[in-house]
Write a protein that holds these residues in place. Structure first.
Motif, short mmCIF file in Angstrom:
data_model
loop_
_atom_site.label_atom_id
_atom_site.label_comp_id
_atom_site.label_asym_id
_atom_site.label_seq_id
_atom_site.Cartn_x
_atom_site.Cartn_y
_atom_site.Cartn_z
N GLU A 43 0.83 -1.27 -0.06
CA GLU A 43 -0.09 0.11 0.04
C GLU A 43 0.75 1.33 0.02
O GLU A 43 1.85 1.37 0.88
CB GLU A 43 -0.86 0.03 1.21
CG GLU A 43 -1.78 1.29 1.42
CD GLU A 43 -2.44 1.10 2.83
OE1 GLU A 43 -3.38 2.10 3.00
OE2 GLU A 43 -2.55 0.22 3.27
N PRO A 44 0.57 2.31 -0.93
CA PRO A 44 1.45 3.62 -0.77
C PRO A 44 1.38 4.01 0.66
O PRO A 44 0.41 4.14 1.19
CB PRO A 44 0.62 4.65 -1.87
CG PRO A 44 -0.22 3.56 -2.68
CD PRO A 44 -0.69 2.44 -1.73
N GLY A 94 10.49 -2.49 5.38
CA GLY A 94 10.91 -3.02 3.86
C GLY A 94 9.78 -3.07 3.04
O GLY A 94 10.00 -2.19 1.74
N ARG A 95 8.60 -3.04 3.39
CA ARG A 95 7.39 -2.70 2.43
C ARG A 95 7.17 -1.26 2.22
O ARG A 95 6.82 -0.89 1.04
CB ARG A 95 6.13 -3.43 3.34
CG ARG A 95 6.16 -4.83 3.30
CD ARG A 95 4.89 -5.29 3.92
NE ARG A 95 3.58 -5.03 3.38
CZ ARG A 95 3.23 -5.84 2.38
NH1 ARG A 95 3.89 -6.96 1.78
NH2 ARG A 95 1.91 -5.46 1.64
N VAL A 96 7.41 -0.56 3.47
CA VAL A 96 7.13 0.82 3.09
C VAL A 96 8.24 1.31 2.18
O VAL A 96 7.82 2.23 1.19
CB VAL A 96 7.37 1.72 4.33
CG1 VAL A 96 7.68 2.96 4.29
CG2 VAL A 96 6.35 1.33 5.51
N LEU A 97 9.49 0.97 2.36
CA LEU A 97 10.41 1.40 1.19
C LEU A 97 10.09 1.08 -0.28
O LEU A 97 10.35 1.97 -1.24
CB LEU A 97 11.90 0.98 1.62
CG LEU A 97 12.41 1.67 2.80
CD1 LEU A 97 13.70 0.93 3.31
CD2 LEU A 97 12.39 3.19 2.94
N GLU A 125 10.46 -12.04 0.77
CA GLU A 125 9.93 -12.68 -0.41
C GLU A 125 8.51 -12.06 -0.74
O GLU A 125 8.10 -12.19 -1.95
CB GLU A 125 9.55 -13.97 -0.09
CG GLU A 125 11.04 -14.95 0.07
CD GLU A 125 10.78 -16.37 0.64
OE1 GLU A 125 9.67 -16.75 0.98
OE2 GLU A 125 11.85 -17.21 0.53
N ARG A 126 7.61 -11.58 0.21
CA ARG A 126 6.33 -10.99 -0.06
C ARG A 126 6.55 -9.61 -0.95
O ARG A 126 5.63 -9.45 -1.84
CB ARG A 126 5.70 -10.60 1.22
CG ARG A 126 5.19 -12.18 2.02
CD ARG A 126 4.62 -11.72 3.30
NE ARG A 126 3.16 -10.89 2.97
CZ ARG A 126 2.56 -10.66 4.14
NH1 ARG A 126 2.86 -10.81 5.46
NH2 ARG A 126 1.46 -10.00 3.83
N VAL A 127 7.65 -9.07 -1.02
CA VAL A 127 7.77 -7.80 -1.68
C VAL A 127 9.16 -7.74 -2.82
O VAL A 127 9.28 -7.00 -3.14
CB VAL A 127 8.06 -6.39 -0.72
CG1 VAL A 127 6.76 -6.12 -0.08
CG2 VAL A 127 9.17 -6.69 0.00
N ASP A 138 0.54 -3.63 6.18
CA ASP A 138 0.70 -2.29 5.83
C ASP A 138 0.35 -1.39 7.12
O ASP A 138 -0.08 -0.20 6.96
CB ASP A 138 0.08 -1.97 4.75
CG ASP A 138 0.49 -2.63 3.31
OD1 ASP A 138 1.76 -2.62 3.30
OD2 ASP A 138 0.01 -3.28 2.53
N ASP A 139 0.36 -1.67 8.42
CA ASP A 139 0.05 -1.01 9.47
C ASP A 139 1.23 -0.32 10.11
O ASP A 139 1.12 0.30 11.22
CB ASP A 139 -0.64 -2.03 10.29
CG ASP A 139 -1.99 -2.30 10.02
OD1 ASP A 139 -2.59 -1.82 9.23
OD2 ASP A 139 -2.61 -3.16 10.69
N LEU A 140 2.25 -0.23 9.25
CA LEU A 140 3.31 0.69 9.96
C LEU A 140 3.23 2.23 9.19
O LEU A 140 3.37 1.91 7.84
CB LEU A 140 4.47 0.10 9.57
CG LEU A 140 5.90 0.85 10.01
CD1 LEU A 140 5.88 0.73 11.57
CD2 LEU A 140 7.04 0.22 9.59
#
Length: 401
Positions: free
Chosen positions: A93-94, A222-225, A253-255, A384-386
């Motif tokens: 998520e953006p 990592g997801r945020v970046l 692996e998820r991203v 995506d709760d960070l």
């Protein structure tokens, strides 16, 4: 007499001859007797996945010779293992406005502070007892003693000048003062760009005690970046906690982010060094290093954390050191923060579990304690709760706007 004897002899010979012929015929029908040891019939050709063995069995055929469809062979790591499909890479998520989208969740657990203050300030007469209640409300929310005293002093002055206090005026006044306390002008960027002009990845160390959600936070960061368009390399330098590397690798692996890891119980500094080296080799934008959890009371472990940072700096400066704190620990978290700051020069705070029983004032207290801004907050279990910390959205959640 002689004739009789001769006839008897001839009859015996004829009988013997006939018997011999019969026996000989039977032997011919049965075939020659097999005097060798009996052998078992060769087993059927092994199926894919069975051990070929040795001896009379035919050699195992390759997958290409058998001609299995491509879908059946993709992801197979060894003969007979079920196909392991490649993990599906998600699109995170953006991050822009993520805290605004999560504000409802934040306000459910945090706006007791704002509502309590508004209720007190709306009283017709604000005597000393009321102001003491205002102080108690702020202290109960973990704002801290010194920030509480400053806020109460400013509120008293402004309310006195304001005179008549409508609900809208009180809300606006309280928002302004809380926002000033949180610090709207702090640099809350997670620095992942190199500042020395060298073409290498930005390096971010993630530190904290066990149980704060450090490894999960590293994965979520990592997801945020990735959501912000960065290519990420993960370093699993938490080698002492069982399955920590597996956990981080799953997040990666998820991203589509690769994880560099070492043997369980291995040297964390070595893993961190290799992660940065691989990040440089592959041209990654950012290397995130999850360090082993530390008890802030264990001097030896804290010294080792300093070693991790020094070893990584052989490649170049560390661009960001994020301390993960469990927001529910309140003042105890501040004790942890002080010790970590002495060892590795903390540059930013990540507050996790802020959606639970945490008191929103901890944001103010930890920033005052360290002189370092809160840069990220965790608001739940979701991937995506960070969220990047946005002071305005945070204060609005506190006062229930």
């Amino acid at each position: 007499m002689e004739i009789v004897i001769l006839a008897a002899v001839i009859a015996v010979l004829a009988l013997a001859a006939i018997t011999g012929l019969v026996v000989s015929g039977k032997k011919k029908a049965a075939g020659p007797r097999d005097t060798t040891k009996a052998t078992t019939a060769p087993p059927a050709e092994p199926r894919i996945g069975e051990d070929a063995g040795t001896g009379l069995e035919e050699p195992r055929r390759t997958i290409e010779e058998i001609g299995l469809p491509e879908a059946e062979t993709r992801g197979t790591t060894e003969a007979g293992a079920p196909p392991v499909p490649a993990p599906e890479v998600e699109t995170p998520e953006p991050t822009a406005g993520r805290l605004v989208r999560l504000r409802t969740r934040l306000s459910r657990s945090q706006n007791a502070l704002g509502k309590g203050l508004l209720t007190l300030l709306s009283r017709e007469h604000l005597d000393e007892e009321t102001w003491e209640e205002v102080e108690d409300t702020l202290l109960a929310a973990d704002v801290g003693v010194r920030p509480t005293q400053e806020l109460v002093e400013r509120l008293r002055e402004r309310v006195k000048v304001l005179g008549t206090r409508s609900p809208a005026e009180l809300r606006g006044l309280l928002r302004e003062e809380l926002l000033a306390l949180v610090g709207p002008d702090e640099d809350r960027t997670v620095h992942t760009e190199t500042v020395d002009g060298v073409d290498r990845p930005g390096v971010v160390l993630v530190v904290g005690v066990n149980g704060t959600g450090k490894t999960t936070t590293t994965g979520k960061l990592g997801r945020v970046l990735v959501a912000d368009g960065k290519s990420v390399m993960l370093g699993a330098a938490d080698t002492f906690r069982a399955a920590a590397a597996d956990q981080l690798q799953t997040w990666g692996e998820r991203v589509g982010a690769r994880t560099v890891r070492g043997p369980e119980g291995g040297d964390p500094a070595s893993v961190a060094f290799d992660a940065v080296k691989e990040g440089i080799r592959e041209g990654a934008d950012v290397v995130l290093i999850d360090t082993a959890g530390r008890l802030h009371t264990k001097t030896g472990l804290m010294d080792e954390l300093g070693k991790v940072k020094r070893v990584v700096e052989k490649h170049g400066p560390v661009d960001e050191v994020l301390l993960v704190l469990d927001a529910t620990t309140g003042q105890n978290g501040l004790v942890q923060a002080r010790v970590f700051a002495e060892v590795v020069n903390i540059t930013g705070i990540v507050l996790t579990k802020l959606d639970g029983t945490a008191k929103g004032g901890i944001v103010v207290a930890v920033q005052r304690e360290l002189g370092v801004p809160v840069k990220l907050i965790g608001l739940g279990e979701g991937a995506d709760d960070l969220a990047p910390f946005e002071p305005g959205a945070f204060v609005d959640a506190l006062i229930g706007e």
